[in-house]
Design an enzyme around this catalytic site. Structure first.
Site, PDB file in Angstrom:
ATOM      1  CD  GLU A   3      11.915 -24.142  96.925  1.00 15.80           C
ATOM      2  OE1 GLU A   3      11.542 -23.297  96.103  1.00 15.80           O
ATOM      3  OE2 GLU A   3      11.238 -25.134  97.233  1.00 15.80           O
ATOM      4  NE  ARG A  25       7.333 -21.068  91.039  1.00 17.44           N
ATOM      5  CZ  ARG A  25       7.544 -22.211  90.363  1.00 17.44           C
ATOM      6  NH1 ARG A  25       7.380 -22.250  89.086  1.00 17.44           N
ATOM      7  NH2 ARG A  25       7.917 -23.285  91.002  1.00 17.44           N
ATOM      8  CG  ASN A  46      13.404 -18.436  93.526  1.00 21.41           C
ATOM      9  OD1 ASN A  46      12.329 -18.905  93.185  1.00 21.41           O
ATOM     10  ND2 ASN A  46      13.657 -18.041  94.761  1.00 21.41           N
TER      11      ASN A  46
HETATM   12  N1  LIG Z   1      16.832 -14.904  91.466  1.00 19.34           N
HETATM   13  C1  LIG Z   1      15.782 -14.061  91.415  1.00 19.34           C
HETATM   14  N2  LIG Z   1      15.754 -13.052  90.496  1.00 19.34           N
HETATM   15  C2  LIG Z   1      14.697 -12.207  90.430  1.00 19.34           C
HETATM   16  N3  LIG Z   1      13.610 -12.287  91.228  1.00 19.34           N
HETATM   17  C3  LIG Z   1      13.590 -13.264  92.158  1.00 19.34           C
HETATM   18  C4  LIG Z   1      14.659 -14.201  92.301  1.00 19.34           C
HETATM   19  N4  LIG Z   1      14.343 -15.038  93.311  1.00 19.34           N
HETATM   20  C5  LIG Z   1      13.157 -14.651  93.783  1.00 19.34           C
HETATM   21  N5  LIG Z   1      12.670 -13.584  93.096  1.00 19.34           N
HETATM   22  C6  LIG Z   1      11.415 -12.848  93.377  1.00 19.34           C
HETATM   23  O1  LIG Z   1      11.005 -13.159  94.702  1.00 19.34           O
HETATM   24  C7  LIG Z   1       9.698 -13.735  94.694  1.00 19.34           C
HETATM   25  C8  LIG Z   1       9.584 -14.743  95.821  1.00 19.34           C
HETATM   26  O2  LIG Z   1      10.424 -15.863  95.586  1.00 19.34           O
HETATM   27  P1  LIG Z   1      10.050 -17.267  96.249  1.00 19.34           P
HETATM   28  O3  LIG Z   1      11.020 -18.284  95.796  1.00 19.34           O
HETATM   29  O4  LIG Z   1       9.877 -17.078  97.719  1.00 19.34           O
HETATM   30  O5  LIG Z   1       8.592 -17.583  95.664  1.00 19.34           O
HETATM   31  P2  LIG Z   1       8.228 -17.986  94.153  1.00 19.34           P
HETATM   32  O6  LIG Z   1       9.442 -18.411  93.423  1.00 19.34           O
HETATM   33  O7  LIG Z   1       7.428 -16.905  93.576  1.00 19.34           O
HETATM   34  O8  LIG Z   1       7.277 -19.266  94.402  1.00 19.34           O
HETATM   35  P3  LIG Z   1       7.796 -20.735  94.800  1.00 19.34           P
HETATM   36  O9  LIG Z   1       9.241 -20.650  95.141  1.00 19.34           O
HETATM   37  O10 LIG Z   1       6.967 -21.127  95.985  1.00 19.34           O
HETATM   38  O11 LIG Z   1       7.532 -21.580  93.616  1.00 19.34           O
HETATM   39  C9  LIG Z   1       9.513 -14.284  93.300  1.00 19.34           C
HETATM   40  O12 LIG Z   1       8.152 -14.407  92.937  1.00 19.34           O
HETATM   41  C10 LIG Z   1      10.272 -13.251  92.466  1.00 19.34           C
HETATM   42  O13 LIG Z   1       9.476 -12.112  92.251  1.00 19.34           O
HETATM   43 MG   LIG Z   2      10.776 -19.755  94.212  1.00 19.13          MG
END
Ligand SMILES: Nc1ncnc2c1ncn2[C@@H]1O[C@H](COP(=O)(O)OP(=O)(O)OP(=O)(O)O)[C@@H](O)[C@H]1O
Ligand SMILES: [Mg+2]
Lengths: 101, 152
Positions: free
Chosen positions: B52, B110, B56
């Site tokens: 995860e 996502r 990200n």
């Molecule tokens: N390393 C990062 N840099 C910039 N933004 C981030 C980062 N990690 C998370 N985010 C932001 O936080 C949001 C939520 O992250 P999360 O991992 O919970 O869900 P997701 O990545 O959108 O979906 P999923 O992980 O279920 O595929 C992302 O959509 C993004 O906007």
């Molecule tokens: Mg994610």
């Protein structure tokens, strides 16, 4: 590791094996969506029996295929989700879509 | 210092934000923590959380470029595992909102559940971020020590 597509009596069965992450899901998505566009199946079965690992990209993959199918009036089911993926599946709430068997 | 809190090993892993490296990161971390003799379930939890955090970095932090992802992993005598995943990407403006289940800026493929999974599969999760500077995700999990002698 990969995806096998089988088409029988308007039913597409996609058997996925190995790990589903953001990398592999992109390929699985493309293959299934291409097939849907070409053959317009009435029903889609995603068979997860041979999936050894999955993260939320797998959840997004299921939700994405569900939406695609739903919009085209296609029935979709996900079958044989291994026990080890249960916690992730439970946390995701995709049970509420009514497509898990 | 209490003996059981000793850091017994540490590793650093830097790699490009290419999606093929998601499985590489999972496999490498699994191999490293194997020294603590974790159960299959514990390994799965940690692999999922790492996946995860790394995904990200690739899909959000460096969504329109290739950058470097930095992982630091420490294991402790008492079975504690500390994992830091850092990027120098776009950063997160509102961390509380980003960590809410189902919140995503990633579009229809996502689920918005990555942080929820990291939180539930690990014991502790801490996120710090600066817009245009990058994001650091710190995760901690203690595994049950059954075979202390396996670590020398
Ligand atoms: N390393 C990062 N840099 C910039 N933004 C981030 C980062 N990690 C998370 N985010 C932001 O936080 C949001 C939520 O992250 P999360 O991992 O919970 O869900 P997701 O990545 O959108 O979906 P999923 O992980 O279920 O595929 C992302 O959509 C993004 O906007
Ligand atoms: Mg994610």
């Amino acid at each position: 590791m990969g995806i096998k597509l089988e088409f029988l009596e308007n039913k597409l069965t996609a058997r996925i094996s190995g790990e589903i992450d953001h990398h592999s899901a992109a390929d699985f998505r493309q293959q299934i969506d291409n097939f849907i566009n070409k053959k317009k199946p009435e029903k889609i079965i995603l068979d997860f029996n041979e999936v050894s690992f999955m993260d939320t990209s797998g959840i997004g993959f299921i939700m994405g295929r569900f939406k695609t199918a739903y919009n085209l009036g296609i029935k979709l089911k996900v079958i044989n989700i291994p026990k080890k993926l249960e916690r992730l599946v439970k946390l995701s709430g995709i049970k509420n879509l009514g497509i898990l068997e | 210092m209490k003996q059981e809190n000793l850091c017994i090993n540490e590793m650093n892993l830097n790699f490009l934000s290419k999606s093929a490296n998601e499985s590489f990161a999972r496999a490498t971390i699994s191999a490293f923590i194997a020294q603590l003799d974790p159960t299959i379930d514990e390994i799965t939890d940690i692999k999922t959380a790492i996946s995860e955090a790394v995904t990200n970095c690739i899909t959000h932090a460096y969504k329109s470029e290739i950058g470097t992802i930095y992982i630091n992993c420490k294991i402790f005598e008492n079975g504690k595992i500390l994992i830091k995943v850092r990027d120098k990407g776009i950063g997160i403006k509102d961390i509380a909102q980003a960590m809410e289940p189902l919140f995503t800026t990633g579009g229809s493929e996502r689920a918005g559940l990555g942080f929820a999974v990291m939180k539930s599969f690990m014991d502790k999760l801490r996120v710090s971020s600066k817009v245009n500077k990058g994001t650091t995700v710190l995760m901690e999990k203690s595994i049950i020590r059954r075979n202390i002698t396996s670590v020398k």
